[in-house]
Design an enzyme around this catalytic site. Structure first.
Site, PDB file in Angstrom:
ATOM      1  N   TYR A  23       0.767  -1.246  -0.085  1.00  9.65           N
ATOM      2  CA  TYR A  23      -0.133  -0.058  -0.073  1.00  9.65           C
ATOM      3  C   TYR A  23       0.879   1.230   0.155  1.00  9.65           C
ATOM      4  O   TYR A  23       0.209   2.318   0.047  1.00  9.65           O
ATOM      5  CB  TYR A  23      -1.124  -0.172   1.045  1.00  9.65           C
ATOM      6  CG  TYR A  23      -1.769  -1.177   1.277  1.00  9.65           C
ATOM      7  CD1 TYR A  23      -2.653  -1.716   0.018  1.00  9.65           C
ATOM      8  CD2 TYR A  23      -1.657  -2.319   2.419  1.00  9.65           C
ATOM      9  CE1 TYR A  23      -3.614  -2.880   0.135  1.00  9.65           C
ATOM     10  CE2 TYR A  23      -2.546  -3.452   2.112  1.00  9.65           C
ATOM     11  CZ  TYR A  23      -3.319  -3.649   1.232  1.00  9.65           C
ATOM     12  OH  TYR A  23      -4.047  -4.586   1.226  1.00  9.65           O
ATOM     13  N   HIS A  79     -14.658  -7.890  -1.166  1.00 11.24           N
ATOM     14  CA  HIS A  79     -14.614  -9.115  -1.601  1.00 11.24           C
ATOM     15  C   HIS A  79     -15.913  -9.853  -0.532  1.00 11.24           C
ATOM     16  O   HIS A  79     -15.937 -11.143  -1.134  1.00 11.24           O
ATOM     17  CB  HIS A  79     -13.226  -9.721  -1.241  1.00 11.24           C
ATOM     18  CG  HIS A  79     -12.057  -9.092  -1.652  1.00 11.24           C
ATOM     19  ND1 HIS A  79     -12.007  -8.475  -2.815  1.00 11.24           N
ATOM     20  CD2 HIS A  79     -11.356  -8.431  -0.782  1.00 11.24           C
ATOM     21  CE1 HIS A  79     -11.008  -7.854  -3.023  1.00 11.24           C
ATOM     22  NE2 HIS A  79     -10.577  -7.558  -1.816  1.00 11.24           N
ATOM     23  N   ASP A  86     -25.496  -3.137  -2.305  1.00 10.78           N
ATOM     24  CA  ASP A  86     -26.859  -2.980  -2.429  1.00 10.78           C
ATOM     25  C   ASP A  86     -27.024  -1.508  -2.198  1.00 10.78           C
ATOM     26  O   ASP A  86     -27.858  -0.853  -2.713  1.00 10.78           O
ATOM     27  CB  ASP A  86     -27.742  -3.604  -1.336  1.00 10.78           C
ATOM     28  CG  ASP A  86     -28.054  -5.193  -1.667  1.00 10.78           C
ATOM     29  OD1 ASP A  86     -27.753  -5.442  -2.897  1.00 10.78           O
ATOM     30  OD2 ASP A  86     -28.509  -6.018  -0.729  1.00 10.78           O
ATOM     31  N   HIS A  99      -8.717   0.339  -5.941  1.00 10.82           N
ATOM     32  CA  HIS A  99      -7.863  -0.293  -5.150  1.00 10.82           C
ATOM     33  C   HIS A  99      -6.433   0.040  -5.050  1.00 10.82           C
ATOM     34  O   HIS A  99      -5.753   0.204  -6.522  1.00 10.82           O
ATOM     35  CB  HIS A  99      -7.854  -1.965  -5.394  1.00 10.82           C
ATOM     36  CG  HIS A  99      -9.078  -2.304  -5.202  1.00 10.82           C
ATOM     37  ND1 HIS A  99      -9.713  -2.776  -4.013  1.00 10.82           N
ATOM     38  CD2 HIS A  99     -10.269  -2.765  -5.914  1.00 10.82           C
ATOM     39  CE1 HIS A  99     -11.045  -3.126  -4.041  1.00 10.82           C
ATOM     40  NE2 HIS A  99     -11.105  -3.044  -5.338  1.00 10.82           N
ATOM     41  N   ARG A 110      -8.896 -12.234  -3.513  1.00 13.25           N
ATOM     42  CA  ARG A 110      -9.160 -10.927  -3.686  1.00 13.25           C
ATOM     43  C   ARG A 110      -9.552 -10.549  -5.296  1.00 13.25           C
ATOM     44  O   ARG A 110      -9.723  -9.146  -5.578  1.00 13.25           O
ATOM     45  CB  ARG A 110      -7.676 -10.116  -3.542  1.00 13.25           C
ATOM     46  CG  ARG A 110      -7.271 -10.188  -2.153  1.00 13.25           C
ATOM     47  CD  ARG A 110      -6.104  -9.175  -1.851  1.00 13.25           C
ATOM     48  NE  ARG A 110      -5.517  -9.584  -0.665  1.00 13.25           N
ATOM     49  CZ  ARG A 110      -5.574  -9.354   0.715  1.00 13.25           C
ATOM     50  NH1 ARG A 110      -6.667  -8.288   0.819  1.00 13.25           N
ATOM     51  NH2 ARG A 110      -5.179  -9.670   1.832  1.00 13.25           N
TER      52      ARG A 110
END
Ligand code: CA2
Length: 143
Positions: A23, A79, A86, A99, A110
């Site tokens: 990250y 995931h 919804d 991502h 993933r």
């Protein structure tokens, strides 16, 4: 001023503090500043992060009245969460899924995202630059 909701999901408050190999070194505050800087004139970012699925869903519901588009990194909920999908399906403006890592190069679990079923675009593997690209796209679609 048009508002873009920038939503970050579980654990993304730890950005820059652990797992830089996935990250990077930028913090969530850096990401929020980057997103604000990517806004076209007349747009602003409202940045929120939560580790709670229901909180993210409540913010998406509120965005129906307050935001023209949503940029979302749902974190691990990508995931697993049909409820998040919804909620996004009840939002009418553009939704861009981001991502930081290239999820398709990582573990098989993933590779599938429920949110991608609603997202107008999915960005993966651009690092935090993906947020800026997503914001620019929402601005273009909402001009
Ligand atoms: O690549 C991404 O942005 C992800 O959405 C990040 C999620 C992961 O579950 C997705 O598969 C891909 C995890 C976010 C956790 O972020 C952390 C950052 C620093 C330290 C620990 C966790």
């Amino acid at each position: 001023m048009k508002t873009i909701l920038l939503l970050n999901g579980p654990n993304l408050n730890l950005l820059g503090k652990r797992q830089p190999e996935h990250y990077g070194h930028e913090t969530l505050a850096d990401v929020e500043a980057l997103a604000q800087g990517a806004c076209a004139e007349g747009f602003r970012i409202e940045a929120m992060q939560s580790n709670w699925e229901g909180q993210l869903i409540d913010w998406i519901h509120e965005a129906r009245e307050t935001a023209v588009g949503i940029v979302i990194n749902p974190g691990g909920l990508s995931h697993s969460s049909i409820a998040l999908l919804d909620a996004l399906n009840a939002f009418e403006g553009p939704v861009i899924e981001v991502h930081i890592s290239q999820i398709h190069k990582r573990e098989a679990f993933r590779h599938h995202s429920y949110v991608s079923n609603r997202a107008d675009a999915v960005i993966a593997g651009l690092g935090t630059d993906g947020y800026a690209a997503a914001v620019r796209r929402v601005c273009k679609l909402s001009a």
